[in-house]
Design a protein around this motif. Structure first.
Motif, PDB file in Angstrom:
ATOM      1  N   THR A 123      31.106  -8.684  27.176  1.00 34.42           N
ATOM      2  CA  THR A 123      31.624  -8.265  28.475  1.00 34.42           C
ATOM      3  C   THR A 123      32.120  -6.822  28.362  1.00 34.42           C
ATOM      4  N   TYR A 124      31.939  -6.069  29.422  1.00 32.42           N
ATOM      5  CA  TYR A 124      32.339  -4.658  29.391  1.00 32.42           C
ATOM      6  C   TYR A 124      32.869  -4.263  30.762  1.00 32.42           C
ATOM      7  N   GLY A 125      33.505  -3.104  30.828  1.00 33.96           N
ATOM      8  CA  GLY A 125      34.011  -2.609  32.104  1.00 33.96           C
ATOM      9  C   GLY A 125      35.245  -1.748  31.908  1.00 33.96           C
ATOM     10  N   PRO A 126      35.838  -1.275  33.016  1.00 35.92           N
ATOM     11  CA  PRO A 126      37.063  -0.480  32.936  1.00 35.92           C
ATOM     12  C   PRO A 126      38.167  -1.235  32.193  1.00 35.92           C
ATOM     13  N   ARG A 127      39.020  -0.472  31.510  1.00 33.32           N
ATOM     14  CA  ARG A 127      40.155  -0.952  30.713  1.00 33.32           C
ATOM     15  C   ARG A 127      39.760  -1.478  29.330  1.00 33.32           C
ATOM     16  N   MET A 128      38.491  -1.334  28.951  1.00 33.84           N
ATOM     17  CA  MET A 128      38.164  -1.582  27.548  1.00 33.84           C
ATOM     18  C   MET A 128      38.959  -0.588  26.710  1.00 33.84           C
ATOM     19  N   HIS A 129      39.358  -1.010  25.520  1.00 32.05           N
ATOM     20  CA  HIS A 129      40.080  -0.121  24.608  1.00 32.05           C
ATOM     21  C   HIS A 129      39.092   0.893  24.036  1.00 32.05           C
ATOM     22  N   PRO A 130      39.392   2.196  24.130  1.00 35.36           N
ATOM     23  CA  PRO A 130      38.427   3.200  23.670  1.00 35.36           C
ATOM     24  C   PRO A 130      38.143   3.141  22.167  1.00 35.36           C
ATOM     25  N   GLN A 131      39.079   2.564  21.400  1.00 31.71           N
ATOM     26  CA  GLN A 131      38.856   2.445  19.953  1.00 31.71           C
ATOM     27  C   GLN A 131      38.655   0.994  19.508  1.00 31.71           C
ATOM     28  N   ASP A 132      38.073   0.168  20.378  1.00 31.38           N
ATOM     29  CA  ASP A 132      37.949  -1.248  19.997  1.00 31.38           C
ATOM     30  C   ASP A 132      36.718  -1.521  19.135  1.00 31.38           C
ATOM     31  N   GLY A 133      35.873  -0.522  18.955  1.00 31.77           N
ATOM     32  CA  GLY A 133      34.719  -0.696  18.077  1.00 31.77           C
ATOM     33  C   GLY A 133      33.570  -1.458  18.723  1.00 31.77           C
ATOM     34  N   ARG A 134      33.716  -1.831  19.993  1.00 37.08           N
ATOM     35  CA  ARG A 134      32.614  -2.537  20.659  1.00 37.08           C
ATOM     36  C   ARG A 134      31.552  -1.534  21.088  1.00 37.08           C
ATOM     37  N   VAL A 135      30.334  -2.032  21.196  1.00 37.11           N
ATOM     38  CA  VAL A 135      29.206  -1.119  21.327  1.00 37.11           C
ATOM     39  C   VAL A 135      29.255  -0.317  22.641  1.00 37.11           C
ATOM     40  N   VAL A 136      29.638  -0.918  23.751  1.00 36.31           N
ATOM     41  CA  VAL A 136      29.635  -0.184  25.028  1.00 36.31           C
ATOM     42  C   VAL A 136      30.676   0.930  25.005  1.00 36.31           C
ATOM     43  N   SER A 137      31.913   0.597  24.614  1.00 38.33           N
ATOM     44  CA  SER A 137      32.967   1.621  24.587  1.00 38.33           C
ATOM     45  C   SER A 137      32.667   2.684  23.529  1.00 38.33           C
ATOM     46  N   ASN A 138      32.179   2.269  22.367  1.00 41.26           N
ATOM     47  CA  ASN A 138      31.808   3.233  21.319  1.00 41.26           C
ATOM     48  C   ASN A 138      30.821   4.260  21.850  1.00 41.26           C
ATOM     49  N   PHE A 139      29.734   3.763  22.441  1.00 41.32           N
ATOM     50  CA  PHE A 139      28.657   4.651  22.892  1.00 41.32           C
ATOM     51  C   PHE A 139      29.141   5.584  24.005  1.00 41.32           C
ATOM     52  N   ILE A 140      29.928   5.048  24.946  1.00 44.86           N
ATOM     53  CA  ILE A 140      30.393   5.882  26.067  1.00 44.86           C
ATOM     54  C   ILE A 140      31.325   6.982  25.560  1.00 44.86           C
ATOM     55  N   VAL A 141      32.269   6.630  24.689  1.00 49.47           N
ATOM     56  CA  VAL A 141      33.209   7.630  24.157  1.00 49.47           C
ATOM     57  C   VAL A 141      32.452   8.699  23.372  1.00 49.47           C
ATOM     58  N   GLN A 142      31.509   8.273  22.527  1.00 48.50           N
ATOM     59  CA  GLN A 142      30.738   9.236  21.735  1.00 48.50           C
ATOM     60  C   GLN A 142      29.907  10.144  22.646  1.00 48.50           C
ATOM     61  N   ALA A 143      29.306   9.552  23.684  1.00 47.55           N
ATOM     62  CA  ALA A 143      28.470  10.342  24.600  1.00 47.55           C
ATOM     63  C   ALA A 143      29.316  11.366  25.372  1.00 47.55           C
ATOM     64  N   LEU A 144      30.474  10.952  25.848  1.00 47.59           N
ATOM     65  CA  LEU A 144      31.331  11.858  26.625  1.00 47.59           C
ATOM     66  C   LEU A 144      31.871  13.000  25.759  1.00 47.59           C
ATOM     67  N   LYS A 145      32.070  12.707  24.476  1.00 48.67           N
ATOM     68  CA  LYS A 145      32.563  13.751  23.568  1.00 48.67           C
ATOM     69  C   LYS A 145      31.429  14.592  22.984  1.00 48.67           C
ATOM     70  N   GLY A 146      30.175  14.215  23.280  1.00 47.42           N
ATOM     71  CA  GLY A 146      29.030  14.942  22.723  1.00 47.42           C
ATOM     72  C   GLY A 146      28.818  14.686  21.252  1.00 47.42           C
ATOM     73  N   GLU A 147      29.406  13.600  20.750  1.00 52.06           N
ATOM     74  CA  GLU A 147      29.251  13.243  19.325  1.00 52.06           C
ATOM     75  C   GLU A 147      27.978  12.421  19.128  1.00 52.06           C
ATOM     76  N   PRO A 148      27.475  12.354  17.884  1.00 52.96           N
ATOM     77  CA  PRO A 148      26.318  11.485  17.625  1.00 52.96           C
ATOM     78  C   PRO A 148      26.646  10.031  17.974  1.00 52.96           C
ATOM     79  N   ILE A 149      25.688   9.323  18.554  1.00 57.73           N
ATOM     80  CA  ILE A 149      25.880   7.915  18.907  1.00 57.73           C
ATOM     81  C   ILE A 149      25.451   7.071  17.715  1.00 57.73           C
TER      82      ILE A 149
END
Length: 313
Positions: free
Chosen positions: A177-203
């Motif tokens: 399950t995914y959506g708003p209020r996921m913890h940005p450092q929870d290590g789950r794939v959706v939040s990981n990928f979104i945070v990395q993409a927004l920061k321009g880091e490698p996914i």
């Protein structure tokens, strides 16, 4: 006219719990939100604090709780590998002792109780898609076992309380399950990928990206949870709640890169131990018993989730 109920939500300041509290309040119920903030965050429920029907209590479910309620949603437990492996003994205690304490409370006050179980009870499945009558393929001594086996034991306790004490129980097995209020450092794939993409880091993709997951948007999940609690007492579950549309991890990364407009590149790392290769729910039972179907497709849900993360990253 809808009867106002007093409803306890354990883990109510977490990702799923906060959305559930919000929806229950919209239905005019009184909500007691209990959380020890191990992974939950008070920011998730700050907007609810002014509601006179909402009450917040700091409490760890591994200790007994004495309150008067009509229904209990037992969501308390760290649910991402990074968090549940941080203190594996406490994770198992939260699932097992927490279940015992909440079942004891439900028995004392005559409440109906729902257990938020997980698709992880199926382990690395040899059945695909996973049906509720599949017993699973779980490693009992691996690094993920504190979560997988803790949730399996909680299901056992729920059914034994149901058989031995005629307790009104509901068990749902939650898929990704995914959506708003996921913890940005929870290590789950959706939040990981979104945070990395927004920061321009490698996914970072673990394995070759061909492993599959099914992603359910949080609003759909909460509707399924409430539908299960409101279903006839004879239907106890377990019932799969998740989105049966299956995507590879690489496809998810590509959707997120496209929607964020990111220039991030894909990087492939070794697959972690006991990471399941496939995960997809058979939701026939939820369809027939609850008339529940997920409504929000991945592209729409990812767009709403990115919008949330843009504000906090």
């Amino acid at each position: 006219m809808l009867k106002t109920k007093k409803i306890l939500v354990t883990g109510g300041a977490g990702f799923l719990g906060s959305h559930l509290c919000e929806q229950l309040l919209k239905s005019e119920h009184e909500v007691l939100c209990v959380d020890n903030y191990f992974t939950g965050n008070k920011a998730n429920i700050l907007h609810l604090l002014d509601n006179p029907r909402f009450e917040l209590m700091r409490h760890d479910v591994t200790f007994p709780l004495y309150v008067e309620v009509d229904e209990i949603y037992n969501l308390a437990c760290p649910a991402s590998p990074i968090h549940y492996q941080h203190d594996p003994v406490q994770t198992t205690k939260t699932s097992v002792h927490g279940a015992i304490n909440m079942l004891g409370l439900a028995k004392r006050v005559g409440a109906k109780i729902l257990q938020a179980s997980t698709s992880e009870v199926y382990g690395d499945p040899s059945m695909h898609p996973q049906r509720e009558d599949y017993w699973g393929n779980v490693n009992p001594i691996g690094v993920r076992s504190c979560y997988d086996e803790g949730k399996r034991c909680a299901e056992t306790l729920f059914f034994d309380y149901h058989r031995q004490h005629s307790l009104r129980i509901k068990i749902m097995r939650i898929f990704n399950t995914y959506g708003p209020r996921m913890h940005p450092q929870d290590g789950r794939v959706v939040s990981n990928f979104i945070v990395q993409a927004l920061k321009g880091e490698p996914i970072t993709i673990y394995g070759d990206g061909s492993q599959t997951r099914s992603f359910c948007f949080v609003d759909d999940l909460v509707k399924g949870m409430i539908s299960l609690m409101g279903s006839a007492d004879e239907f106890v579950g377990p019932v799969n709640i998740g989105n049966p549309n299956e995507f590879t991890i690489k496809q998810l990364a590509e959707v997120i890169i496209d929607q964020t407009g990111s220039k991030s590149e894909l990087v492939f790392n070794p697959l972690p131990s006991d990471d399941p290769k496939q995960r997809r729910p058979d939701i026939s039972l939820a369809n027939s018993e609850l008339n529940w179907f997920p409504q929000i497709e991945l592209e729409e849900g990812v767009s709403k989730t990115i919008e949330y993360f843009r504000k906090i990253v």
